[in-house]
Scaffold this active site. Structure first.
Site, mmCIF file in Angstrom:
data_model
loop_
_atom_site.group_PDB
_atom_site.id
_atom_site.type_symbol
_atom_site.label_atom_id
_atom_site.label_comp_id
_atom_site.label_asym_id
_atom_site.label_seq_id
_atom_site.Cartn_x
_atom_site.Cartn_y
_atom_site.Cartn_z
ATOM 1 N N SER A 235 -73.643 83.801 -54.159
ATOM 2 C CA SER A 235 -73.312 85.169 -53.974
ATOM 3 C C SER A 235 -74.143 85.384 -53.488
ATOM 4 O O SER A 235 -75.560 85.202 -53.704
ATOM 5 C CB SER A 235 -72.485 85.472 -55.827
ATOM 6 O OG SER A 235 -72.725 87.191 -55.900
ATOM 7 N N TYR B 194 -72.943 87.836 -64.189
ATOM 8 C CA TYR B 194 -72.169 87.155 -62.825
ATOM 9 C C TYR B 194 -73.829 86.387 -62.682
ATOM 10 O O TYR B 194 -73.355 86.033 -61.494
ATOM 11 C CB TYR B 194 -71.127 87.421 -62.135
ATOM 12 C CG TYR B 194 -71.056 87.525 -60.908
ATOM 13 C CD1 TYR B 194 -69.341 86.903 -60.907
ATOM 14 C CD2 TYR B 194 -71.420 87.519 -59.757
ATOM 15 C CE1 TYR B 194 -69.215 86.514 -59.797
ATOM 16 C CE2 TYR B 194 -71.639 87.623 -58.818
ATOM 17 C CZ TYR B 194 -69.764 86.370 -58.464
ATOM 18 O OH TYR B 194 -69.389 86.573 -57.071
HETATM 19 P P1 NAP Z 1 -60.761 85.303 -55.934
HETATM 20 O O1 NAP Z 1 -59.575 85.753 -55.517
HETATM 21 O O2 NAP Z 1 -60.962 85.890 -58.016
HETATM 22 O O3 NAP Z 1 -60.529 84.085 -56.880
HETATM 23 C C1 NAP Z 1 -60.711 82.781 -57.378
HETATM 24 C C2 NAP Z 1 -59.515 81.924 -58.334
HETATM 25 O O4 NAP Z 1 -60.386 80.778 -58.903
HETATM 26 C C3 NAP Z 1 -58.239 82.528 -58.406
HETATM 27 O O5 NAP Z 1 -57.631 81.802 -57.730
HETATM 28 C C4 NAP Z 1 -58.597 82.163 -60.356
HETATM 29 O O6 NAP Z 1 -57.490 82.118 -60.678
HETATM 30 C C5 NAP Z 1 -59.013 80.576 -59.789
HETATM 31 N N1 NAP Z 1 -59.767 80.952 -61.081
HETATM 32 C C6 NAP Z 1 -60.856 81.431 -61.971
HETATM 33 N N2 NAP Z 1 -61.171 80.854 -63.108
HETATM 34 C C7 NAP Z 1 -59.967 79.204 -63.437
HETATM 35 C C8 NAP Z 1 -60.900 78.725 -64.155
HETATM 36 N N3 NAP Z 1 -61.130 78.594 -65.293
HETATM 37 N N4 NAP Z 1 -59.613 77.858 -63.723
HETATM 38 C C9 NAP Z 1 -59.305 77.143 -62.603
HETATM 39 N N5 NAP Z 1 -58.998 78.751 -61.678
HETATM 40 C C10 NAP Z 1 -59.808 79.710 -61.922
HETATM 41 O O7 NAP Z 1 -62.104 85.650 -56.082
HETATM 42 P P2 NAP Z 1 -62.347 85.247 -54.377
HETATM 43 O O8 NAP Z 1 -62.409 86.563 -53.908
HETATM 44 O O9 NAP Z 1 -61.786 84.513 -53.491
HETATM 45 O O10 NAP Z 1 -63.749 84.240 -54.972
HETATM 46 C C11 NAP Z 1 -63.745 82.642 -54.808
HETATM 47 C C12 NAP Z 1 -65.330 82.771 -54.971
HETATM 48 O O11 NAP Z 1 -66.519 83.534 -54.192
HETATM 49 C C13 NAP Z 1 -66.131 82.950 -56.590
HETATM 50 O O12 NAP Z 1 -66.927 81.811 -56.618
HETATM 51 C C14 NAP Z 1 -66.711 84.441 -56.328
HETATM 52 O O13 NAP Z 1 -67.504 83.960 -57.023
HETATM 53 C C15 NAP Z 1 -67.579 84.048 -54.899
HETATM 54 N N6 NAP Z 1 -67.548 85.593 -54.015
HETATM 55 C C16 NAP Z 1 -66.849 86.132 -53.827
HETATM 56 C C17 NAP Z 1 -67.061 87.539 -52.891
HETATM 57 C C18 NAP Z 1 -66.250 88.397 -52.479
HETATM 58 O O14 NAP Z 1 -66.803 89.025 -52.020
HETATM 59 N N7 NAP Z 1 -65.109 88.176 -52.639
HETATM 60 C C19 NAP Z 1 -68.335 87.423 -52.498
HETATM 61 C C20 NAP Z 1 -69.203 86.514 -53.348
HETATM 62 C C21 NAP Z 1 -68.618 85.310 -54.205
HETATM 63 P P3 NAP Z 1 -56.861 83.820 -61.498
HETATM 64 O O15 NAP Z 1 -56.658 84.263 -60.333
HETATM 65 O O16 NAP Z 1 -56.323 83.646 -62.774
HETATM 66 O O17 NAP Z 1 -58.398 84.128 -61.938
HETATM 67 C C1 GCO Z 2 -69.858 92.957 -57.171
HETATM 68 C C2 GCO Z 2 -69.046 92.461 -56.547
HETATM 69 C C3 GCO Z 2 -69.860 90.735 -55.518
HETATM 70 C C4 GCO Z 2 -69.188 89.680 -54.934
HETATM 71 C C5 GCO Z 2 -70.254 88.890 -54.721
HETATM 72 C C6 GCO Z 2 -71.614 89.521 -53.949
HETATM 73 O O1 GCO Z 2 -69.341 93.560 -58.402
HETATM 74 O O2 GCO Z 2 -70.768 93.059 -56.997
HETATM 75 O O3 GCO Z 2 -67.842 91.486 -56.861
HETATM 76 O O4 GCO Z 2 -70.986 90.466 -57.263
HETATM 77 O O5 GCO Z 2 -68.164 89.605 -55.079
HETATM 78 O O6 GCO Z 2 -69.834 87.327 -55.291
HETATM 79 O O7 GCO Z 2 -72.027 87.856 -52.910
#
Ligand code: NAP
Ligand code: GCO
Length: 267
Positions: A148, A161
């Site tokens: 992240s 986080y």
């Molecule tokens: P998301 O839309 O919330 O998808 C995450 C998935 O993981 C959901 O299907 C969630 O299920 C599942 N999950 C949560 N807890 C779990 C567990 N204990 N066991 C199995 N599955 C579980 O998130 P996303 O935005 O696609 O993010 C995916 C990854 O990228 C995460 O690690 C997030 O921190 C990271 N990330 C996201 C962003 C962003 O801007 N979106 C940026 C940087 C990093 P539920 O729906 O039930 O929670």
């Molecule tokens: C926040 C966001 C972030 C992003 C992502 C950024 O509240 O700042 O959710 O943490 O999801 O991980 O890279």
């Protein structure tokens, strides 16, 4: 290897992407399928797995989906055993499942803090530990940890986080250090701000119809001038999953539209 050029193909590889029913995990798994990999994913609830299976089928992808909570070590060990029996040894693992809680640190309970660290840091340890022995036996493996901006930066309300994603960056480097000699490459992808359900609350329209202040802040802070899309993580993920990255190890590839390079505009 092909004429001395390492290939981006994932033909015949088995890839497990955790939490990949939708969002970033779904996009990465779909990209792997297009590059030739067999896709396996898990999610925490049956309804999410069903939703994922329907979405993969609609995209013409034959994926296998399982219910598994990545924080439960016994369940993860069973999942990996089942995948090895039903699909094959896992060549590529993406630790994607993640959660966030946006709560000021002085109001956050220790239980809430632990829950975030459990999913975002302890679970990648548990799942990686479960796949590494077979990767060692097979003589190769790729582990990609979804890190992240918060692996590098802090901001108000995301202490757990940021602590977990910073830890995940170091777990990535340590897996590289410990298993690089077994031809296992462990790298991270650090997405910038990506349009998924996780970040939807940060983009919600205000009661007067104007854009959320955080949404405006992110667009101004990103040299690209916009949020990213899950599909934009596919190229970097395929690279890190393929032979093309065989000498790339312990690296975090930030895919952020330039956020980390930019000090920001003066107010
Ligand atoms: P998301 O839309 O919330 O998808 C995450 C998935 O993981 C959901 O299907 C969630 O299920 C599942 N999950 C949560 N807890 C779990 C567990 N204990 N066991 C199995 N599955 C579980 O998130 P996303 O935005 O696609 O993010 C995916 C990854 O990228 C995460 O690690 C997030 O921190 C990271 N990330 C996201 C962003 C962003 O801007 N979106 C940026 C940087 C990093 P539920 O729906 O039930 O929670
Ligand atoms: C926040 C966001 C972030 C992003 C992502 C950024 O509240 O700042 O959710 O943490 O999801 O991980 O890279």
């Amino acid at each position: 290897m092909n004429n001395g050029i390492n290939s981006f193909s994932l033909e015949g590889k088995v890839a497990l992407v955790t939490g990949a029913s939708y969002g970033i995990g779904f996009a990465i798994a779909s990209g792997f399928a297009a590059a030739g990999a067999k896709i396996v994913f898990n999610d925490i609830k049956q309804e999410l797995v069903d939703k994922g299976l329907a979405a993969y089928a609609e995209a013409g992808i034959e994926a296998k989906g399982y219910v598994c909570d990545v924080t439960d070590e016994d369940a993860v060990n069973n999942l990996v055993k089942t995948i090895e029996e039903e699909v094959g040894v896992i060549d590529i693992l993406v630790n994607n499942a993640g959660i966030i809680k946006r709560i000021p640190m002085h109001e956050m309970t220790a239980a809430e803090f632990r829950q975030v660290v459990d999913v975002d840091l302890n679970a990648p340890f548990i799942v990686s530990k479960a796949v590494i022995p077979s990767m060692i036996k097979k003589g190769h493996g790729k582990i990609i940890n979804i890190c992240s901006m918060m692996s590098e930066l802090g901001r108000e309300t995301v202490s757990a986080y940021a602590a977990a994603k910073g830890g995940l960056k170091m777990l990535t480097r340590n897996i590289c250090s410990e298993y690089g000699g077994h031809n296992i490459q462990c790298n991270g992808i650090g997405p910038g701000y990506i349009e998924t359900p996780q970040t939807a609350p940060l983009r919600e329209r205000q009661p007067d119809g104007s854009r959320h202040p955080f949404d405006q802040f992110i667009v101004a802070k990103t040299p690209a001038g916009r949020w990213g899309k899950p599909e934009e993580l596919v190229g970097p993920a395929v690279f890190l999953a393929s032979d093309a990255s065989n000498f790339v190890n312990g690296h975090i590839l930030y895919v952020d539209g330039g956020i980390l390079a930019y000090i920001g505009k003066q107010p």
